[in-house]
Scaffold this motif. Structure first.
Motif, short mmCIF file in Angstrom:
data_model
loop_
_atom_site.label_atom_id
_atom_site.label_comp_id
_atom_site.label_asym_id
_atom_site.label_seq_id
_atom_site.Cartn_x
_atom_site.Cartn_y
_atom_site.Cartn_z
N GLY A 100 0.82 -1.21 0.00
CA GLY A 100 0.00 0.00 0.00
C GLY A 100 0.85 1.25 0.00
N VAL A 101 0.60 2.16 -0.93
CA VAL A 101 1.37 3.41 -1.03
C VAL A 101 0.42 4.58 -1.27
CG1 VAL A 101 3.48 2.36 -1.94
CG2 VAL A 101 1.74 3.17 -3.50
N VAL A 102 0.93 5.78 -1.00
CA VAL A 102 0.21 7.01 -1.33
C VAL A 102 1.19 7.89 -2.09
CG1 VAL A 102 -0.91 9.06 -0.44
CG2 VAL A 102 -1.26 6.89 0.69
N GLY A 103 0.82 8.28 -3.30
CA GLY A 103 1.72 9.09 -4.12
C GLY A 103 1.48 10.57 -3.89
N GLN A 104 2.56 11.33 -3.97
CA GLN A 104 2.43 12.79 -3.85
C GLN A 104 3.25 13.41 -4.98
OE1 GLN A 104 3.81 14.38 -0.10
NE2 GLN A 104 3.50 16.49 -0.77
N LEU A 105 2.57 14.13 -5.86
CA LEU A 105 3.25 14.80 -6.96
C LEU A 105 3.95 16.04 -6.43
CD1 LEU A 105 3.74 15.09 -10.03
CD2 LEU A 105 1.62 16.35 -10.17
N LEU A 106 5.28 16.05 -6.53
CA LEU A 106 6.04 17.17 -5.96
C LEU A 106 6.32 18.25 -7.00
CD1 LEU A 106 8.63 15.04 -3.97
CD2 LEU A 106 6.61 16.15 -3.07
N LEU B 30 -2.14 19.34 6.37
CA LEU B 30 -1.18 20.45 6.44
C LEU B 30 0.19 20.00 5.95
CD1 LEU B 30 -2.22 21.93 9.92
CD2 LEU B 30 -2.72 22.87 7.67
N ALA B 31 0.56 18.75 6.20
CA ALA B 31 1.85 18.24 5.71
C ALA B 31 1.86 18.13 4.19
CB ALA B 31 2.13 16.87 6.33
N LEU B 32 0.69 17.90 3.60
CA LEU B 32 0.62 17.79 2.13
C LEU B 32 0.67 19.15 1.45
CD1 LEU B 32 -2.08 15.03 1.71
CD2 LEU B 32 0.29 14.88 1.03
N GLY B 33 0.46 20.23 2.22
CA GLY B 33 0.59 21.56 1.63
C GLY B 33 -0.62 22.45 1.74
N TYR B 34 -1.72 21.96 2.30
CA TYR B 34 -2.90 22.81 2.43
C TYR B 34 -2.68 23.85 3.52
CZ TYR B 34 -5.35 19.46 -0.46
OH TYR B 34 -5.74 18.66 -1.51
N GLN B 35 -3.25 25.03 3.31
CA GLN B 35 -3.11 26.07 4.31
C GLN B 35 -4.43 26.38 5.01
OE1 GLN B 35 -1.13 29.60 2.87
NE2 GLN B 35 -1.27 30.60 4.86
N THR B 36 -5.54 26.15 4.30
CA THR B 36 -6.85 26.39 4.92
C THR B 36 -7.64 25.10 4.87
OG1 THR B 36 -6.81 28.64 4.09
CG2 THR B 36 -8.92 27.82 4.89
N ILE B 37 -8.18 24.75 6.03
CA ILE B 37 -8.92 23.49 6.16
C ILE B 37 -10.24 23.79 6.85
CG2 ILE B 37 -8.92 21.32 7.48
CD1 ILE B 37 -5.90 21.28 6.93
N ALA B 38 -11.31 23.12 6.40
CA ALA B 38 -12.60 23.28 7.07
C ALA B 38 -13.01 21.93 7.66
CB ALA B 38 -13.66 23.77 6.09
N ARG B 218 -4.98 13.82 -0.71
CA ARG B 218 -3.99 13.99 -1.77
C ARG B 218 -3.51 15.44 -1.76
NH1 ARG B 218 -4.25 9.41 -1.35
NH2 ARG B 218 -4.58 7.78 -2.88
N SER B 219 -2.30 15.61 -2.31
CA SER B 219 -1.70 16.95 -2.31
C SER B 219 -2.45 17.86 -3.28
CB SER B 219 -0.23 16.87 -2.71
OG SER B 219 -0.12 16.50 -4.06
N PRO B 220 -2.35 19.19 -3.09
CA PRO B 220 -3.07 20.13 -3.97
C PRO B 220 -2.75 19.96 -5.45
CG PRO B 220 -2.20 21.28 -2.05
CD PRO B 220 -1.66 19.88 -1.99
N ALA B 221 -1.49 19.64 -5.76
CA ALA B 221 -1.11 19.47 -7.17
C ALA B 221 -1.83 18.27 -7.77
CB ALA B 221 0.40 19.30 -7.28
N ASP B 222 -1.90 17.18 -7.01
CA ASP B 222 -2.62 15.99 -7.49
C ASP B 222 -4.10 16.29 -7.69
OD1 ASP B 222 -0.48 13.91 -5.53
OD2 ASP B 222 -0.60 14.01 -7.72
N VAL B 223 -4.68 17.03 -6.74
CA VAL B 223 -6.12 17.32 -6.84
C VAL B 223 -6.40 18.21 -8.05
CG1 VAL B 223 -8.06 18.39 -5.64
CG2 VAL B 223 -6.43 17.04 -4.36
#
Lengths: 157, 318
Positions: A100-106, B30-38, B218-223
Motif C-alpha cells: 500500500g502506497v500514497v503518491g504525492q506529486l512534488l 497540512l503536511a501535504l501543503g494545504y493552508q486552509t482546512i474546514a 492527496r496533495s493540492p497538485a494531485d487534486v
C-alpha cells in the motif's frame, strides 16, 4: 523537425502504514519494488481510468526510474499531451506490488535540469529533517548523506 | 480584506474512520501543503425533532435537540512544520453540512444560535423541487454538496438552475475521496462533474476531499490534476483548489455579516468629534441630510416613520 516535448513528474511514494501512523517518524526504508513495478502500476491505473486509448497514448516515451530509493523519490517521463492522462491517474495509484502506497506529486517539469534542481533542494531539506529526527539514534551521518543525496539521472531520450 | 490562504480543503469530516482522529487528518492535510482546512459536521434534516416527535418521547432514534457545537482544534507549530518554516499559520474553519428534503429545516436553523456560529454552511439537496424552493426562499448558503448515491434520480440540472445558484454566490463541491474509495462512486462523481460542465461550464467549482482516513488525502497538485477527469480545464482545476476556495470564504463572511446599511448624518457641533481624521475625506455641510435612513425591504412604514425633511439631494446642489 519540431521537437518531441516531454514532461517529467517528480513523485514521492509514501508507505500507507507510515501515513496511517499518528506518531511522527521519519521513514528511510525503501519500497519493496523496482522501477518496472511502479511503471506497471501507473500503466494499469491509466488503463483502468482511460481505457485502452489511455494506455496506448502514454506508452510511447513512458519511462519510470527511482531517483532515490531511500526517500522513495521517482521520476516519471511522458510525452507532452498524454502527460495529462498520467497526471490524472497518479492520485489513484494505491498499490505497488501489493504494498500500500500514497503518491504525492512534488514537481512537474519540462526539462530534466529543473527537475534535478528541485530534487537537489528537496533532498537537502529531507537530509536536514532526517538528521533532526534521528539525532538520538546512532547513525552514520556520512552514509545517511550519501543515501539521501544520491539522485539517479533519467535518460533524456 | 480577507487574505488568500490557498490551497484550500473545505471538507474534512469530523466523523472519520475509527482508526484515526480529526487531528491526525488535519496534520496530514497540512503536511501535504494545504493552508486552509474546514472541519465538516454533517447533520440531516430528519434528525431534528418535530413537535409531534417531541411529544412522543418513546420513539427511539438518532434525534438532535439542536445543532452540534462547532468543533475546536488546537494546533502547535509542531503540527504544521511546513507552514511554520515559511512563517505561516494554518486557517482552520468550521463547516456545517445539512442534508435536506424540504424547506422545513429552516425552522430549526433559524431558531438555533449554535448553527450560526459555523464559518461555512453547505446544503446537500436530494431533488430539483427541493433546490428550486430553497432558491426561491431568502435562505443563503455557501456550498452545494451531493452524495454519490443520490446522483441518479437526484437533482435534474438545467442551465437556469445552475446559474441561479451562481448568482447567489453558491459554490459547487466535487469530492475526490469517493473516486479513490469505490469504482461505482467514481463513475457517479465523474458523471456529475460532467453534468456541471455541460450545464454551467464548470463555474464556481471547488475540489474538496471528504476524506475518512489520512490515506485518502492527496496533495493540492494531485487534486488540481483531477480536472482532466472532471471535465474542467487546467486553469479551472488549479482555481478549484485555490482561488475559488478563497471566494467561498469571502462569500461566507459576507453572508454572516448580512446586508449593510448606511447612516447619513449632518455634521454639527454635537458630532464634530466623530468625523474621521483620515486625509482626503472632505465633507461639506448641507450635502448630507440628517436622520435620512434608507428603508430596508420588508420594513413596514407607518405614519411618522418618514422624515419630511429627508429629500434626496440632486448632484451639484450644495
Amino acid at each position: 523537425m519540431v521537437r518531441f516535448k516531454k514532461r517529467y513528474f517528480v513523485v514521492e511514494f509514501e508507505r500507507a502504514q507510515h501515513v496511517n501512523q499518528s506518531k511522527e517518524h521519519f521513514d528511510l526504508e525503501p519500497l519493496n519494488s523496482k522501477d518496472i513495478d511502479i511503471a506497471n502500476a501507473v500503466k494499469d491505473k491509466v488503463q483502468e481510468l482511460h481505457g485502452d486509448f489511455g494506455r496506448a497514448s502514454i506508452s510511447v516515451g513512458f519511462k519510470v526510474i527511482y531517483a532515490n530509493t531511500t526517500t522513495r523519490l521517482v521520476i516519471i517521463r511522458t510525452r507532452h499531451g498524454p502527460h495529462r492522462l498520467v497526471a490524472s491517474a497518479l492520485p489513484f495509484v494505491t498499490k505497488i506490488r501489493a504494498e500500500g502506497v500514497v503518491g504525492q506529486l512534488l514537481y512537474t517539469g519540462a526539462t530534466i535540469k529543473h527537475c534535478q534542481l528541485f530534487m537537489v533542494r528537496r533532498q537537502t531539506r529531507q537530509l536536514e529533517m532526517a538528521k533532526k529526527w534521528l539525532a538520538n539514534k546512532k547513525m552514520d551521518q556520512e552514509k545517511l548523506k550519501e543515501n539521501i543525496m544520491d539522485i539517479r539521472q533519467i535518460d533524456p531520450c | 480584506m480577507i487574505p488568500i490562504t490557498s490551497p484550500y480543503d473545505l471538507n474534512i469530516p469530523m466523523t472519520c474512520s475509527p482508526h484515526t482522529t480529526p487531528l491526525v487528518m488535519v496534520r496530514r492535510a497540512l503536511a501535504l501543503g494545504y493552508q486552509t482546512i474546514a472541519l465538516n459536521t454533517e447533520v440531516s434534516q430528519n434528525q431534528f425533532l418535530t413537535r409531534k416527535q417531541a411529544k412522543d418521547k418513546a420513539k427511539n432514534g438518532d434525534f438532535l435537540a439542536d445543532f452540534p457545537a462547532p468543533p475546536t482544534l488546537s494546533l502547535t507549530s509542531e503540527d504544521y512544520p511546513l507552514l511554520a518554516s515559511r512563517g505561516l499559520t494554518p486557517t482552520i474553519l468550521t463547516r456545517l453540512t445539512i442534508s435536506i428534503t424540504n424547506n422545513d429545516f429552516m425552522i430549526h436553523y433559524n431558531k438555533s444560535s449554535i448553527a450560526k456560529q459555523y464559518d461555512l454552511l453547505a446544503i446537500n439537496v436530494s431533488s430539483s423541487p427541493c433546490l428550486s424552493s430553497l432558491l426561491k426562499s431568502s435562505f443563503r448558503w455557501d456550498i452545494l454538496s451531493f452524495t454519490p448515491s443520490s446522483v441518479i434520480g437526484g437533482v435534474r440540472w438545467t442551465r437556469k438552475l445552475y446559474y441561479e445558484c451562481v448568482e447567489k454566490n453558491v459554490y459547487f463541491e466535487l469530492q475526490y475521496s469517493p473516486l479513490i474509495r469505490d469504482s461505482l462512486d467514481r463513475r457517479r462523481v465523474i458523471s456529475h462533474a460532467h453534468t456541471y460542465h455541460s450545464v454551467g461550464k464548470s463555474r464556481n467549482i471547488i475540489f474538496t476531499s471528504e476524506a475518512r482516513s489520512p490515506l485518502e488525502l492527496r496533495s493540492p497538485a494531485d487534486v488540481a490534476n483531477l480536472a482532466w477527469i472532471m471535465g474542467l480545464t487546467e486553469n479551472q482545476g488549479k482555481e478549484a483548489v485555490g482561488v475559488k476556495g478563497w471566494g467561498v470564504h469571502k462569500a461566507a463572511i459576507g453572508r454572516r455579516m448580512g446586508p449593510f446599511q448606511v447612516r447619513v448624518e449632518k455634521i454639527g457641533d454635537e458630532n464634530f468629534d466623530k468625523v474621521p481624521s483620515t486625509p482626503g475625506e472632505s465633507e461639506e455641510e448641507g450635502d448630507r441630510d440628517e436622520d435620512c435612513e434608507p428603508s430596508t425591504p420588508g420594513e413596514s412604514e407607518e405614519e411618522g416613520d418618514r422624515d419630511e425633511d429627508c429629500e434626496p439631494s440632486t448632484p451639484g446642489e450644495s
